[in-house]
Design a protein around this motif. Structure first.
Motif, PDB file in Angstrom:
ATOM      1  N   ILE A   1       1.094  -1.176  -0.163  1.00 41.32           N
ATOM      2  CA  ILE A   1       0.045   0.056  -0.078  1.00 41.32           C
ATOM      3  C   ILE A   1       0.540   1.363  -0.010  1.00 41.32           C
ATOM      4  O   ILE A   1       1.568   1.502   1.217  1.00 41.32           O
ATOM      5  CB  ILE A   1      -0.917  -0.079   0.880  1.00 41.32           C
ATOM      6  N   VAL A   2       0.678   2.180  -0.872  1.00 43.58           N
ATOM      7  CA  VAL A   2       1.576   3.060  -0.946  1.00 43.58           C
ATOM      8  C   VAL A   2       0.741   4.573  -1.768  1.00 43.58           C
ATOM      9  O   VAL A   2      -0.620   4.098  -2.140  1.00 43.58           O
ATOM     10  CB  VAL A   2       2.783   2.893  -2.172  1.00 43.58           C
ATOM     11  N   ARG A   3       1.136   5.429  -1.502  1.00 48.31           N
ATOM     12  CA  ARG A   3      -0.119   6.769  -2.086  1.00 48.31           C
ATOM     13  C   ARG A   3      -0.148   7.110  -3.431  1.00 48.31           C
ATOM     14  O   ARG A   3       1.334   7.406  -4.032  1.00 48.31           O
ATOM     15  CB  ARG A   3       0.258   8.485  -0.837  1.00 48.31           C
ATOM     16  N   SER A   4      -0.381   7.112  -4.261  1.00 51.95           N
ATOM     17  CA  SER A   4      -0.389   7.373  -5.705  1.00 51.95           C
ATOM     18  C   SER A   4      -0.692   8.974  -5.343  1.00 51.95           C
ATOM     19  O   SER A   4      -0.922   9.488  -4.420  1.00 51.95           O
ATOM     20  CB  SER A   4      -2.147   7.386  -6.260  1.00 51.95           C
ATOM     21  N   GLY A   5      -0.321   9.810  -6.433  1.00 54.06           N
ATOM     22  CA  GLY A   5       0.545  11.261  -6.282  1.00 54.06           C
ATOM     23  C   GLY A   5      -0.832  12.039  -6.890  1.00 54.06           C
ATOM     24  O   GLY A   5      -0.679  13.341  -6.709  1.00 54.06           O
ATOM     25  N   LYS A   6      -1.590  11.257  -7.829  1.00 49.12           N
ATOM     26  CA  LYS A   6      -2.858  12.188  -8.398  1.00 49.12           C
ATOM     27  C   LYS A   6      -3.060  12.615  -6.984  1.00 49.12           C
ATOM     28  O   LYS A   6      -3.703  14.073  -7.570  1.00 49.12           O
ATOM     29  CB  LYS A   6      -3.994  10.843  -8.558  1.00 49.12           C
ATOM     30  N   LEU A   7      -3.225  12.482  -5.670  1.00 55.20           N
ATOM     31  CA  LEU A   7      -4.180  13.756  -4.817  1.00 55.20           C
ATOM     32  C   LEU A   7      -3.338  14.379  -4.610  1.00 55.20           C
ATOM     33  O   LEU A   7      -3.996  15.647  -3.605  1.00 55.20           O
ATOM     34  CB  LEU A   7      -5.221  12.968  -4.002  1.00 55.20           C
ATOM     35  N   LEU A   8      -2.135  14.521  -4.877  1.00 54.47           N
ATOM     36  CA  LEU A   8      -0.594  15.249  -3.990  1.00 54.47           C
ATOM     37  C   LEU A   8      -0.363  16.495  -5.091  1.00 54.47           C
ATOM     38  O   LEU A   8       0.437  16.793  -4.363  1.00 54.47           O
ATOM     39  CB  LEU A   8       0.182  13.858  -3.318  1.00 54.47           C
ATOM     40  N   GLY A   9      -0.798  16.097  -6.773  1.00 52.43           N
ATOM     41  CA  GLY A   9      -0.484  17.080  -7.198  1.00 52.43           C
ATOM     42  C   GLY A   9       0.428  16.618  -8.201  1.00 52.43           C
ATOM     43  O   GLY A   9       1.267  17.367  -8.757  1.00 52.43           O
ATOM     44  N   PHE A  10       0.486  15.497  -7.974  1.00 48.77           N
ATOM     45  CA  PHE A  10       2.077  14.426  -8.702  1.00 48.77           C
ATOM     46  C   PHE A  10       1.177  13.661  -9.292  1.00 48.77           C
ATOM     47  O   PHE A  10       2.185  12.462  -9.367  1.00 48.77           O
ATOM     48  CB  PHE A  10       3.490  14.135  -8.137  1.00 48.77           C
ATOM     49  N   PRO A  11       0.591  13.608 -10.895  1.00 50.23           N
ATOM     50  CA  PRO A  11      -0.537  12.375 -11.368  1.00 50.23           C
ATOM     51  C   PRO A  11       0.399  11.648 -11.954  1.00 50.23           C
ATOM     52  O   PRO A  11      -0.716  10.441 -11.789  1.00 50.23           O
ATOM     53  CB  PRO A  11      -0.993  13.396 -12.405  1.00 50.23           C
ATOM     54  N   THR A  12       1.535  11.661 -12.015  1.00 45.47           N
ATOM     55  CA  THR A  12       2.493   9.946 -12.498  1.00 45.47           C
ATOM     56  C   THR A  12       3.754   9.886 -11.344  1.00 45.47           C
ATOM     57  O   THR A  12       4.625   9.198 -11.108  1.00 45.47           O
ATOM     58  CB  THR A  12       3.236  10.966 -13.689  1.00 45.47           C
ATOM     59  N   SER A  13       2.966  10.042 -10.352  1.00 43.51           N
ATOM     60  CA  SER A  13       4.067   9.189  -9.313  1.00 43.51           C
ATOM     61  C   SER A  13       2.774   8.983  -7.567  1.00 43.51           C
ATOM     62  O   SER A  13       2.287   8.747  -7.937  1.00 43.51           O
ATOM     63  CB  SER A  13       5.142  10.970  -8.374  1.00 43.51           C
ATOM     64  N   VAL A  14       4.692   8.018  -7.002  1.00 39.46           N
ATOM     65  CA  VAL A  14       3.756   8.059  -5.925  1.00 39.46           C
ATOM     66  C   VAL A  14       4.972   7.628  -4.995  1.00 39.46           C
ATOM     67  O   VAL A  14       5.975   8.548  -4.634  1.00 39.46           O
ATOM     68  CB  VAL A  14       3.844   6.133  -5.943  1.00 39.46           C
ATOM     69  N   ARG A  15       4.318   8.446  -3.328  1.00 34.67           N
ATOM     70  CA  ARG A  15       4.784   8.427  -2.176  1.00 34.67           C
ATOM     71  C   ARG A  15       4.964   7.477  -1.964  1.00 34.67           C
ATOM     72  O   ARG A  15       4.028   6.511  -1.635  1.00 34.67           O
ATOM     73  CB  ARG A  15       4.483   9.617  -1.290  1.00 34.67           C
ATOM     74  N   ILE A  16       6.286   7.162  -1.256  1.00 35.84           N
ATOM     75  CA  ILE A  16       6.252   5.945  -0.719  1.00 35.84           C
ATOM     76  C   ILE A  16       6.834   5.945   0.455  1.00 35.84           C
ATOM     77  O   ILE A  16       8.363   6.811   1.111  1.00 35.84           O
ATOM     78  CB  ILE A  16       7.059   4.794  -1.420  1.00 35.84           C
ATOM     79  N   THR A  17       6.406   5.639   2.052  1.00 31.31           N
ATOM     80  CA  THR A  17       6.627   5.775   3.569  1.00 31.31           C
ATOM     81  C   THR A  17       8.295   5.140   3.410  1.00 31.31           C
ATOM     82  O   THR A  17       7.967   3.044   2.593  1.00 31.31           O
ATOM     83  CB  THR A  17       5.781   5.576   4.557  1.00 31.31           C
ATOM     84  N   ILE A  18       9.487   5.399   3.523  1.00 31.96           N
ATOM     85  CA  ILE A  18      10.297   4.638   4.269  1.00 31.96           C
ATOM     86  C   ILE A  18       9.778   3.104   5.347  1.00 31.96           C
ATOM     87  O   ILE A  18       9.814   3.884   6.552  1.00 31.96           O
ATOM     88  CB  ILE A  18      12.114   5.465   4.958  1.00 31.96           C
ATOM     89  N   GLY A  19      10.061   1.937   4.433  1.00 33.69           N
ATOM     90  CA  GLY A  19       9.250   1.338   5.870  1.00 33.69           C
ATOM     91  C   GLY A  19      10.646   0.331   6.312  1.00 33.69           C
ATOM     92  O   GLY A  19      12.234   0.927   6.057  1.00 33.69           O
TER      93      GLY A  19
END
Length: 371
Positions: A323-341
């Motif tokens: 489960i990662v965060r799509s960048g679409k709702l974050l203002g970066f539509p072709t990116s994903v935001r990944i928490t460092i695990g």
């Protein structure tokens, strides 16, 4: 119903999918959640002991002044007890500041993209919003200064910025604070402050600039996201003005206990900072090897551009139990935001991202052959 017109088009906050949802949807046993920038290393071990020793009655309200937590936090930071305000996460502090300072006829300045709750709360209060585009993932402080006028009440600065992870160096911050009018509140959101590895001491500015408030949280580095405790540091007079807008008994009794124990374990903070930085560097290497654009981050997350629809990337990773965060709702539509695990979690993500890149590359080849 006579709803405020400004909330009619507002969307409620959209949390990511829960672990149970993904397990059920994809029939998977092993799920890794790296979408909300929680601390994968957990929280200080003394927290468990403090909870075991808790014997007070749940029928009583919590301490409205959060005295023990206030004393522990003030002691660590070297500030006066009355320079602190405690809230139900920093989300509530954003709400309190907006409620106390924003109204129709006033405006507020912020970067874009940044933490969306600044704008969300400003809209609810009927204030005008002035957004300044990031430059290479960082705040354009000069442009932000230039859009401030006599009706500006609040300027929001997120450092490290969510979702890019960029932070504002001390000399840049000083330059900015010297130029913002003294009757404009500057909110420095430092939810990820403890992850910063560069030398950075924003607290030094609190007494020098009376129009500054710093926001921090126990949800990120301290690993206490479930307990919802955030806080603000500012001048005594600013805190006094904000307090009437704070709901009574807004931090719960267990949150106060766990936070006051956690803040005393700075060895835990240091270990997590170092481990996070090591794992972050491994993502940089991966991105460089695969020609992927990323923003160097001072947080516990990384924003990676895969040049594909962010929802497509996040759905692909979901199918692998990630489960990662799509960048679409974050203002970066072709990116994903990944928490460092954890190390093994991050490796699993990188393997999946490699699979995605190869999958896309294979589809592009087939498409070219058909053409």
């Amino acid at each position: 119903m006579k709803w405020k017109k400004q909330i009619l088009d507002l969307q409620a906050y959209q949390p990511g999918k829960s672990i149970d949802e993904v397990k059920k949807q994809y029939q998977l046993d092993s799920i890794v959640k790296l979408a909300s920038n929680e601390n994968p290393f957990g929280y200080p071990s003394a927290v468990d002991q403090a909870l075991k020793e808790f014997h007070s009655s749940f029928m009583l309200y919590p301490d409205g002044g959060a005295i023990k937590l206030r004393e522990a936090t003030a002691s660590l930071l070297g500030v006066d007890n009355n320079q602190l305000i405690f809230t139900n996460g920093t989300d509530e502090l954003v709400q309190i500041i907006s409620r106390a300072l924003l109204e129709p006829g006033k405006n507020t300045v912020m970067a874009t993209p940044t933490f969306p709750q600044y704008k969300h709360n400003a809209v609810i209060e009927g204030a005008k919003i002035r957004e300044v585009e990031l430059v290479n993932g960082s705040h354009d402080l000069n442009e932000m200064i230039s859009v401030i006028d006599e009706n500006t009440a609040v300027v929001w600065v997120c450092s490290p910025n969510n979702p890019t992870g960029s932070y504002i160096a001390v000399n840049e911050l000083r330059y900015f604070l010297e130029r913002v009018p003294k009757d404009v509140l500057v909110v420095l959101d430092e939810a990820y402050y403890e992850y910063v590895t560069n030398s950075y001491h924003s607290l030094d500015f609190i007494n020098e600039f009376p129009n500054l408030i710093i926001m921090r949280t126990f949800s990120k580095m301290y690993g206490l996201a479930s307990f919802r405790v955030g806080y603000g540091i500012s001048s005594v007079s600013n805190i006094q003005q904000l307090e009437p807008a704070r709901p009574p008994f807004n931090t719960n009794v267990l949150g106060q206990i766990t936070a006051s124990v956690a803040i005393s374990d700075q060895d835990f903070v240091e270990k997590c900072r170092v481990r996070n930085a090591i794992e972050r560097e491994r993502y940089y290497t991966f991105c460089q090897e695969n020609n992927l654009h990323y923003y160097p981050s001072q947080g516990n997350f990384i924003l990676i551009d895969l040049q594909r629809d962010g929802d497509e990337v996040s759905q692909f990773l979901l199918s692998k139990g990630l489960i990662v965060r799509s960048g679409k709702l974050l203002g970066f539509p072709t990116s994903v935001r990944i928490t460092i695990g954890l190390e093994e979690q991050n490796e699993r993500v990188r393997i999946a991202l490699k699979d995605f890149i190869e999958d896309v590359s294979g589809r592009v080849k087939i498409s070219h052959q058909h053409n």
